[in-house]
Design a protein around this motif. Structure first.
Motif, PDB file in Angstrom:
ATOM      1  N   GLN A 181      -6.829   0.664  10.542  1.00 24.92           N
ATOM      2  CA  GLN A 181      -6.438   0.204   9.212  1.00 24.92           C
ATOM      3  C   GLN A 181      -5.106   0.790   8.745  1.00 24.92           C
ATOM      4  O   GLN A 181      -4.519   0.267   7.803  1.00 24.92           O
ATOM      5  N   VAL A 182      -4.647   1.855   9.367  1.00 28.13           N
ATOM      6  CA  VAL A 182      -3.397   2.480   8.926  1.00 28.13           C
ATOM      7  C   VAL A 182      -2.217   1.521   9.087  1.00 28.13           C
ATOM      8  O   VAL A 182      -1.338   1.452   8.223  1.00 28.13           O
ATOM      9  N   GLY A 183      -2.165   0.769  10.165  1.00 27.02           N
ATOM     10  CA  GLY A 183      -1.034  -0.122  10.406  1.00 27.02           C
ATOM     11  C   GLY A 183      -0.849  -1.146   9.311  1.00 27.02           C
ATOM     12  O   GLY A 183       0.273  -1.372   8.824  1.00 27.02           O
ATOM     13  N   PHE A 184      -1.925  -1.773   8.891  1.00 29.97           N
ATOM     14  CA  PHE A 184      -1.838  -2.770   7.821  1.00 29.97           C
ATOM     15  C   PHE A 184      -1.388  -2.129   6.507  1.00 29.97           C
ATOM     16  O   PHE A 184      -0.551  -2.684   5.791  1.00 29.97           O
ATOM     17  N   CYS A 185      -1.920  -0.954   6.201  1.00 28.55           N
ATOM     18  CA  CYS A 185      -1.542  -0.285   4.955  1.00 28.55           C
ATOM     19  C   CYS A 185      -0.086   0.176   4.982  1.00 28.55           C
ATOM     20  O   CYS A 185       0.605   0.124   3.953  1.00 28.55           O
ATOM     21  N   VAL A 186       0.388   0.626   6.129  1.00 30.06           N
ATOM     22  CA  VAL A 186       1.798   1.013   6.242  1.00 30.06           C
ATOM     23  C   VAL A 186       2.698  -0.186   5.981  1.00 30.06           C
ATOM     24  O   VAL A 186       3.719  -0.085   5.277  1.00 30.06           O
ATOM     25  N   VAL A 188       2.110  -2.883   4.171  1.00 31.71           N
ATOM     26  CA  VAL A 188       2.088  -3.277   2.753  1.00 31.71           C
ATOM     27  C   VAL A 188       2.820  -2.262   1.888  1.00 31.71           C
ATOM     28  O   VAL A 188       3.639  -2.618   1.027  1.00 31.71           O
ATOM     29  N   LEU A 189       2.548  -0.974   2.093  1.00 33.53           N
ATOM     30  CA  LEU A 189       3.163   0.054   1.254  1.00 33.53           C
ATOM     31  C   LEU A 189       4.661   0.170   1.509  1.00 33.53           C
ATOM     32  O   LEU A 189       5.435   0.441   0.582  1.00 33.53           O
ATOM     33  N   PRO A 225      -0.570   0.527  -8.305  1.00 34.66           N
ATOM     34  CA  PRO A 225      -1.147  -0.819  -8.132  1.00 34.66           C
ATOM     35  C   PRO A 225      -1.368  -1.189  -6.668  1.00 34.66           C
ATOM     36  O   PRO A 225      -2.413  -1.740  -6.306  1.00 34.66           O
ATOM     37  N   ALA A 226      -0.389  -0.891  -5.824  1.00 33.78           N
ATOM     38  CA  ALA A 226      -0.545  -1.209  -4.405  1.00 33.78           C
ATOM     39  C   ALA A 226      -1.663  -0.394  -3.768  1.00 33.78           C
ATOM     40  O   ALA A 226      -2.436  -0.905  -2.948  1.00 33.78           O
TER      41      ALA A 226
END
Length: 308
Positions: A181-186, A188-189, A225-226
């Protein structure tokens, strides 16, 4: 000598009526869009509404008259039975042990990597971001067998794992959830942090702020928010996941709450109304998290929709 003629008193004039605003005409195209959105929403809600409706009716009634018949008796008896027969209490705790630390650790690591890529002038930042993003393209089921063999060879102390290995412990499921899940969050952020004014970080550097202060006290509060939107999604995904727990946990007492539904299945007969009640109970924590973070979640989804 001047003669003054009396003047009639001036009557106050009534205030002018405000001009009525003309209602905008509703275009046929807009009506079509709203009808399409309502149809799609009902299509997504139909299974959930049917499960709630079935969980309130006795199985004998639905077996005789069908699931789409009018109810003759409604009660919450199935919810009490589902919670007690499946032992959901301990399974809820197991899911929280995996989901809550997993979400916090994922958001912390992803926000730190995104800050380094977007705010620190480091070489290869774009390549690093592409590597994290490409990690999401790898099918998770492909590495089930290698991870199973690897976790059986990683030794852990007894206070961390009863099996003395990473297999059959919460650490295995937690590590896999965070890694995927870290890749997707990186991704987006990093895109969100690029929209923040760079002058804030530059002013902090002039005032002598270090990297940790720039990240923790300046950048991270602006990403609320993100982070709330990602936290809601990540909790839902980790809480509902059952594949990794089924593969890496052999002790039934450590399984997450999604496995509690199997305890409601009989060997020769399955009461699907009881199973529907258990499914609704399992889904309640994700609904609660969404309601608590709804304002931040919607704000995170609409970031960049308008400027100014």
């Amino acid at each position: 000598m001047t003669v003054t003629t009396p003047t009639a008193p001036v009557r106050p004039t009534a205030p002018a009526e405000p001009a009525r605003r003309k209602r905008p005409r509703v275009r046929p195209g807009r009506l079509g869009v709203h009808a399409f959105l309502m149809t799609v929403s009902l299509a997504f809600l139909a299974p959930l509404l049917l499960a709630v409706y079935a969980s309130l009716r006795p199985y004998e009634e639905t077996a005789e008259h069908g699931y789409f018949s009018l109810p003759r008796h409604l009660s919450f008896d199935y919810y009490k039975q589902a919670f007690s027969d499946s032992g959901m209490g301990k399974y809820f705790v197991n899911s929280l042990i995996i989901a809550v630390p997993g979400v916090l650790l994922t958001l912390f690591l992803a926000s730190f990597v995104a800050f380094a890529v977007t705010r620190l002038q480091m070489r290869g930042g774009l390549v690093l971001l592409m590597v994290f993003t490409a990690g999401n393209l790898l099918p998770q089921q492909v590495i089930v067998t290698p991870l199973y063999v690897l976790f059986n060879k990683i030794n852990l102390p007894y206070w961390m794992s009863d099996s003395m290995t990473m297999y059959d412990s919460y650490w295995a499921v937690l590590a896999v959830q965070v890694a995927f899940q870290v890749g997707f969050c990186v991704f987006v952020l990093a895109n969100f942090m690029r929209t923040l004014p760079i002058e804030l970080v530059e002013a902090a550097r002039v005032d002598g702020a270090g990297v940790w202060t720039q990240y923790w006290r300046i950048t991270l509060p602006l990403c609320r928010p993100a982070l709330a939107a990602l936290g809601t999604l990540q909790f839902t995904w980790m809480y509902n996941d059952f594949l990794w727990a089924l593969v890496f946990i052999s002790n039934g007492d450590k399984l997450p709450v999604t496995s509690a539904l199997n305890n409601l299945r009989g060997q020769f007969f399955t009461d699907y109304n009881l199973l529907a009640a258990g499914s609704v109970i399992v889904a309640l924590p994700t609904v609660l998290v969404f309601l608590l973070l709804q304002r931040h979640f919607i704000a995170g989804l609409t970031l960049g929709a308008s400027k100014g």
